[in-house]
Design a protein around this motif. Sequence first.
Motif, mmCIF file in Angstrom:
data_model
loop_
_atom_site.group_PDB
_atom_site.id
_atom_site.type_symbol
_atom_site.label_atom_id
_atom_site.label_comp_id
_atom_site.label_asym_id
_atom_site.label_seq_id
_atom_site.Cartn_x
_atom_site.Cartn_y
_atom_site.Cartn_z
ATOM 1 N N TYR A 139 0.132 7.210 -6.718
ATOM 2 C CA TYR A 139 -1.443 7.708 -6.561
ATOM 3 C C TYR A 139 -0.684 8.888 -6.282
ATOM 4 O O TYR A 139 -1.906 10.150 -6.958
ATOM 5 C CB TYR A 139 -2.052 7.710 -5.648
ATOM 6 C CG TYR A 139 -2.840 6.227 -4.806
ATOM 7 C CD1 TYR A 139 -3.477 5.582 -6.125
ATOM 8 C CD2 TYR A 139 -2.516 5.794 -3.808
ATOM 9 C CE1 TYR A 139 -3.864 4.977 -5.620
ATOM 10 C CE2 TYR A 139 -3.296 4.305 -3.528
ATOM 11 C CZ TYR A 139 -3.580 4.071 -4.727
ATOM 12 O OH TYR A 139 -4.528 2.135 -4.706
ATOM 13 N N LYS A 140 -0.090 10.037 -5.667
ATOM 14 C CA LYS A 140 0.468 11.202 -5.604
ATOM 15 C C LYS A 140 1.355 11.334 -6.941
ATOM 16 O O LYS A 140 0.493 12.923 -7.631
ATOM 17 C CB LYS A 140 1.750 11.139 -4.638
ATOM 18 C CG LYS A 140 1.129 11.591 -3.443
ATOM 19 C CD LYS A 140 1.968 12.165 -2.551
ATOM 20 C CE LYS A 140 1.293 11.759 -0.937
ATOM 21 N NZ LYS A 140 2.081 11.900 0.367
ATOM 22 N N LEU A 155 -5.405 20.630 -15.909
ATOM 23 C CA LEU A 155 -6.052 21.449 -14.911
ATOM 24 C C LEU A 155 -5.952 22.820 -15.453
ATOM 25 O O LEU A 155 -6.213 23.346 -15.850
ATOM 26 C CB LEU A 155 -7.127 20.867 -13.923
ATOM 27 C CG LEU A 155 -8.311 19.661 -13.879
ATOM 28 C CD1 LEU A 155 -8.675 19.340 -12.401
ATOM 29 C CD2 LEU A 155 -9.455 19.904 -14.662
ATOM 30 N N ASP A 156 -4.761 22.539 -14.857
ATOM 31 C CA ASP A 156 -4.203 23.638 -14.682
ATOM 32 C C ASP A 156 -3.727 24.330 -16.113
ATOM 33 O O ASP A 156 -4.078 25.574 -16.727
ATOM 34 C CB ASP A 156 -2.024 24.475 -14.120
ATOM 35 C CG ASP A 156 -2.464 23.785 -12.327
ATOM 36 O OD1 ASP A 156 -3.663 24.660 -12.101
ATOM 37 O OD2 ASP A 156 -1.654 23.127 -11.838
ATOM 38 N N GLU A 171 -2.952 15.256 -12.618
ATOM 39 C CA GLU A 171 -4.514 15.426 -12.687
ATOM 40 C C GLU A 171 -4.822 17.124 -12.893
ATOM 41 O O GLU A 171 -5.236 17.857 -13.813
ATOM 42 C CB GLU A 171 -5.212 14.478 -12.089
ATOM 43 C CG GLU A 171 -6.093 15.018 -12.764
ATOM 44 C CD GLU A 171 -7.815 14.141 -11.553
ATOM 45 O OE1 GLU A 171 -7.513 13.264 -10.816
ATOM 46 O OE2 GLU A 171 -8.957 14.641 -11.706
ATOM 47 N N THR A 172 -3.661 17.477 -11.070
ATOM 48 C CA THR A 172 -4.268 18.927 -11.498
ATOM 49 C C THR A 172 -3.001 19.681 -11.647
ATOM 50 O O THR A 172 -3.673 20.764 -12.739
ATOM 51 C CB THR A 172 -2.888 19.181 -9.663
ATOM 52 O OG1 THR A 172 -3.617 18.410 -8.971
ATOM 53 C CG2 THR A 172 -3.392 20.532 -10.130
ATOM 54 N N HIS A 199 -1.975 12.305 -8.855
ATOM 55 C CA HIS A 199 -2.929 12.918 -8.471
ATOM 56 C C HIS A 199 -2.005 14.268 -8.888
ATOM 57 O O HIS A 199 -2.912 15.464 -9.613
ATOM 58 C CB HIS A 199 -2.778 12.867 -6.706
ATOM 59 C CG HIS A 199 -2.678 14.316 -5.653
ATOM 60 N ND1 HIS A 199 -2.929 15.304 -5.941
ATOM 61 C CD2 HIS A 199 -4.795 14.178 -4.868
ATOM 62 C CE1 HIS A 199 -3.167 15.979 -5.120
ATOM 63 N NE2 HIS A 199 -4.796 14.969 -4.720
ATOM 64 N N ASN A 200 -0.952 14.068 -8.984
ATOM 65 C CA ASN A 200 -0.162 15.439 -9.558
ATOM 66 C C ASN A 200 -0.382 16.132 -10.692
ATOM 67 O O ASN A 200 -0.927 17.157 -11.458
ATOM 68 C CB ASN A 200 1.177 15.852 -9.253
ATOM 69 C CG ASN A 200 1.607 16.268 -7.843
ATOM 70 O OD1 ASN A 200 0.616 16.593 -7.078
ATOM 71 N ND2 ASN A 200 2.670 15.192 -7.398
ATOM 72 N N GLU A 211 1.089 -1.148 -0.077
ATOM 73 C CA GLU A 211 0.346 0.017 0.442
ATOM 74 C C GLU A 211 0.877 1.155 -0.066
ATOM 75 O O GLU A 211 0.574 2.820 -0.785
ATOM 76 C CB GLU A 211 -0.910 0.510 1.266
ATOM 77 C CG GLU A 211 -2.219 0.944 1.232
ATOM 78 C CD GLU A 211 -2.852 1.054 2.386
ATOM 79 O OE1 GLU A 211 -3.311 -0.231 3.468
ATOM 80 O OE2 GLU A 211 -3.717 2.110 2.929
ATOM 81 N N ASP A 212 1.816 1.368 0.814
ATOM 82 C CA ASP A 212 3.214 2.631 1.154
ATOM 83 C C ASP A 212 3.484 2.375 -0.467
ATOM 84 O O ASP A 212 3.978 3.813 -1.113
ATOM 85 C CB ASP A 212 4.191 2.394 2.061
ATOM 86 C CG ASP A 212 3.176 2.453 3.583
ATOM 87 O OD1 ASP A 212 2.190 2.931 3.268
ATOM 88 O OD2 ASP A 212 3.639 1.893 4.247
ATOM 89 N N ASP A 239 1.832 4.926 -3.172
ATOM 90 C CA ASP A 239 0.605 5.518 -2.235
ATOM 91 C C ASP A 239 1.883 7.040 -3.378
ATOM 92 O O ASP A 239 1.221 8.087 -4.100
ATOM 93 C CB ASP A 239 1.687 6.230 -1.042
ATOM 94 C CG ASP A 239 0.255 5.567 0.033
ATOM 95 O OD1 ASP A 239 -0.364 5.226 -0.542
ATOM 96 O OD2 ASP A 239 0.892 5.860 0.702
#
Lengths: 358, 135
Positions: free
Chosen positions: B74-75, B85-86, B81-82, B78-79, B67-68, B71
């Motif tokens: 996932y990050k 959008l920017d 996607e951000t 996440h970045n 899981e770790d 992580d």
Amino acid sequence: MEDNASFDEVKKEYQEFYDFLNAQEGLKEAREEARKVMSPSKKELLFQEHSISVYKYIPTEKTLHATPLFIVPSLVNKSSIMDLLKDQSFIEAMLKRGFLVYMIDWGEPTKAQRDCSLEYYLKHYLGRAIRRINKDASSSKVHLLGYCLGGMLTTLYCALTESKGVDKMVTMVTPLNFSDGGMLSWWANKDHFEVERIVKSMGNIPADFFSASFPWLVPTSKIKQTKLLMKKHTDKKFLESFYALDIWATENVGFPGKVYQDVIKYGYQENQLVEDKSWPFESEKLSLDRVKIDVLNLCASFDHISPVGSCEVMEKLLDNANVETQTFATGHLGFATGKDARGVSTSEYWDKIESFLS
Amino acid sequence: MNFDPFSMQKKMFDEWEKSTAEYVDKVMRDPSFMKTISQNMGSTLDMQDAIKEQTNKVLKSMNVPTEDSLDGLYKTVHNLETRMLDFEEKIDDLSDMFKKLVEISESIQSEAKTSKAKPKAVKQATKKESPKKSK
């Protein structure tokens, strides 16, 4: 004679109880039927980022207000409370009044969001949502409407950005004073609630954590609910409202870990908003004096989740804002569903909001 | 006075409900009770952490992602996607600016056309007026 009357009454109650037991399968179906008619207003996705979605509601009337209304619900419950059922929907009422309505749905936080601070949530997610809404509605400012903890988020957003892109703000049952003697404040007391330790282990706080603890706020509420259901289990309209509310109340969403830590630590445990009229964001500590807009603060006198005292304090905290506080005889959900403390429908609250925003 | 067992039963139930609510409230407001709850919660979390740690060790030894280790992935997503959008917002802003520029250039062009057309009109007007002057 008196004995006979009482006997008939008890006989009737036992019959009701017997019928109620036999109706369990039908009640399960009624619950699922209620789920189908929840969130009746038509909407389209404006944008999505991580767990967050921003929806635009399709106007049902001619748009009378140029400034769009942006609803920010609480982080712990689903946003469906703002559009519960037909004729019990805040969003439907605002669309009928000619507002352009948008709402953020926080969703179930992803693993990557557990380290996002409250400042990130406000600056990044709310900031982007406001920019996108203004672009979509061809406006320069939005009216912010915060429900429950969402009201605290909108207030802090205005403090953080000096109300960038915001015209007016409405807060509904928004707690700002967390040392109110209520059960939630007591549970979160730092003497027995090690929030850092919990967040470190759990990451995001799961929805089960809330759905297991919230019923203990009013321990006999389940008994009262069952008694009411027993009496009215043949009334279809009642069952629809009852189960829609039950679904909303029992199906929580998880809380992003770092945001939860910030809210519990600085809100519930240190009561920074009242003690210091400020909030220690990650980058800097900012004063509530930076909120300089017109605010309508709606409080409910029968609210056991956000006690009226913890909401009415807003007027004393926002020194530079023009705060109008209105307290009505209703419960925590009254402003969202348009019902007073006796459960009678009223448009009084929504009319007040319309006149404030017009 | 008539003894009514049924209303008595109802009253007893109401009283029980009220006293139960008061009792639960009192118990939950008792610091020692909350301390016990807190200790239990702490122990449960310790146990969970220990199980997680052991499971991670076993999975790592088997070369299975934990899981770790996910992580980080996932990050990154996440970045990304951000950032996407920017960029989307920046492109939107640029396209708005471009539209404005086109509008401005179109209005300049139409102004230029009208200003070119104007001197001719003036010349024609003077031509028409000149015979009158000669009279």
